[in-house]
Each structure stands twice: as C-alpha cells, then as structure tokens.
Scaffold this motif. Structure first.
Motif, short mmCIF file in Angstrom:
data_model
loop_
_atom_site.label_atom_id
_atom_site.label_comp_id
_atom_site.label_asym_id
_atom_site.label_seq_id
_atom_site.Cartn_x
_atom_site.Cartn_y
_atom_site.Cartn_z
N LYS A 106 -5.48 -1.91 7.99
CA LYS A 106 -6.14 -3.14 7.57
C LYS A 106 -6.68 -3.02 6.15
N PHE A 107 -7.25 -1.86 5.84
CA PHE A 107 -7.89 -1.70 4.53
C PHE A 107 -6.88 -1.36 3.44
N TRP A 108 -5.85 -0.54 3.73
CA TRP A 108 -4.92 -0.22 2.65
C TRP A 108 -4.08 -1.44 2.25
N GLN A 109 -4.00 -2.44 3.12
CA GLN A 109 -3.28 -3.66 2.79
C GLN A 109 -4.10 -4.63 1.96
N LYS A 136 3.70 6.14 8.66
CA LYS A 136 4.65 7.17 9.11
C LYS A 136 5.31 6.78 10.44
N ASN A 137 4.59 6.00 11.26
CA ASN A 137 5.07 5.61 12.59
C ASN A 137 4.88 4.09 12.74
N HIS A 194 -1.90 9.40 -0.87
CA HIS A 194 -1.73 8.33 0.11
C HIS A 194 -0.26 7.95 0.17
N THR A 195 0.30 7.86 1.37
CA THR A 195 1.73 7.61 1.48
C THR A 195 2.12 6.19 1.10
#
Length: 219
Positions: free
Chosen positions: A62-65, A195-196, A31-32
């Motif tokens: 939303k979830f990775w935060q 990434k963007n 995961h980046t």
C-alpha cells in the motif's frame, strides 16, 4: 509449535523472550520496486513514519505504491524482545506488532496523506487481529518520530473515530506512541508481494473514508 501463542494480551518485559544482540541475517541493500536503499541513514530532507495495520506483506505494498514514498521496509516494533525472529513475534511472546517503515519526501506526500492511507487500509477497531489474522502481532499502531507527528496522528484518530462511530463501528484500538526500536524483518518478508505477486494479502479497510484537512498539527 515452538512457542506458546498468546493472542489476548501483551507480555510484560519480564515475560518476553530474550532475543539476541544482533540480527541473524543481512538486510537486502535495495528496495525491489523503488530501487532505493532499505536501511538508513536516509538522504537529507526525507522523513520516516511507522505503521502497524495487520499482515505487513500487503501493508507495505500500500505504501510503496504511494507517490512521494522513497523506500519501505517491514519489521517488528512496539515490543520488548531485541532482534526477534518472525516465529517469535508470531508466538505473542515478544510484544511486537508487524510494522511498515515508510521513508517519504514531505514535499511530495504529506504525513496526513499517509495517515489517511493507514486508517482506510485496515479496520482499527479490531484489537489483536485483522480479519482472520489473529494475534497481538496484528494490532493497529502508529509509532511517531516527532511531537508534530504525534499530535497529527492523535488528531486523525479523533477525526476518524467520529466517522467510524457514525457508520456503526466501535472504538479505535490503535496505539499511538513515540517510536521505539524498529527491528527489520527477515529478507524474504521485504517487498514480499513484489516477489510473490499471488501471495497472501489480508489487508482490507472498513470502506469508511478518513477526513482530510482535520488532522493538522503545529510544528
């Protein structure tokens, strides 16, 4: 356009595209943002939750935060075509919706908390669209990994329906089903908004808060 769009109904298994026995790409290792592996098997003690809430770029962020989430990845779920390509899913001829797989530590974040985030991050009453994004691949869905998750998701849907109706919204169209195969999306879709950072995000909720503490399930 390579494939004919079907935006108003899901294809039957007989109508669905054939797909392929294996994916045509290798999934990135990590995961980046979170730095953990994308693919399983995952460490003991972690749990998996799958959600569809519109375009998966913004949904994944939303979830990775969320504290307690170990890794996330985006993919295609709920359809018939094995290892579909993005363009095939967008055609409406695979039956899949864009989904986010959330791997989380239940001792740090509850499934109920993830459900609350899910409900509040989109409009679950819109059928085959989210905002200006239209098509069966944008439908709302929860795919569960245990009877306890199934019961908790259904209870949360009932609770949120009550407050939505009181706020003037219609019926929830979210499908809640036991998880079937999850096909990871192409590498450039993974953690797309990391990434963007200026990339498109169509995620937006109703502004109606989902009740907490009413979606408990035994088991």
């Amino acid at each position: 356009m390579l494939f004919h769009r079907r935006e108003t109904r899901l294809p039957s298994p007989e109508e669905a595209l054939k797909g392929r026995p294996e994916p045509e790409f290798a999934l990135p290792d990590r995961h980046t943002v979170l730095g953990n592996p994308l693919a399983g098997p995952y460490p003991e003690g972690l749990a998996v939750a799958d959600f569809g809430l519109g375009c998966f770029w913004g949904a994944e962020r939303k979830f990775w935060q969320t504290p307690g989430v170990w890794t996330t990845l985006v993919g295609y779920q709920g359809g018939h075509t094995p290892n579909p390509a993005y363009e095939e899913v967008c055609s409406g001829l695979t039956g899949h919706t864009e989904a986010v797989r959330v791997v989380f530590d239940p001792s740090a974040v509850s499934y109920e908390t993830l459900l609350k985030l899910f409900w509040e991050s989109h409009d679950p009453t819109q059928g085959f669209r989210q905002g200006n994004d239209t098509g069966t691949q944008y439908r709302s869905a929860v795919y569960t990994h245990s009877p306890a998750q199934q019961a908790e998701a259904e209870a949360s849907r009932t609770a949120y329906q009550s407050v939505l109706r009181a706020s003037g919204y219609g019926d929830i169209t979210t499908e809640i089903l036991p998880a079937g195969p999850f096909y990871a999306a192409e590498p450039h879709h993974q953690q797309y908004l990391d990434k963007n950072p200026a990339g498109y995000c169509g995620i937006g909720g109703t502004g109606v808060s989902c009740p907490v503490g009413v979606a408990k399930a035994d088991g």
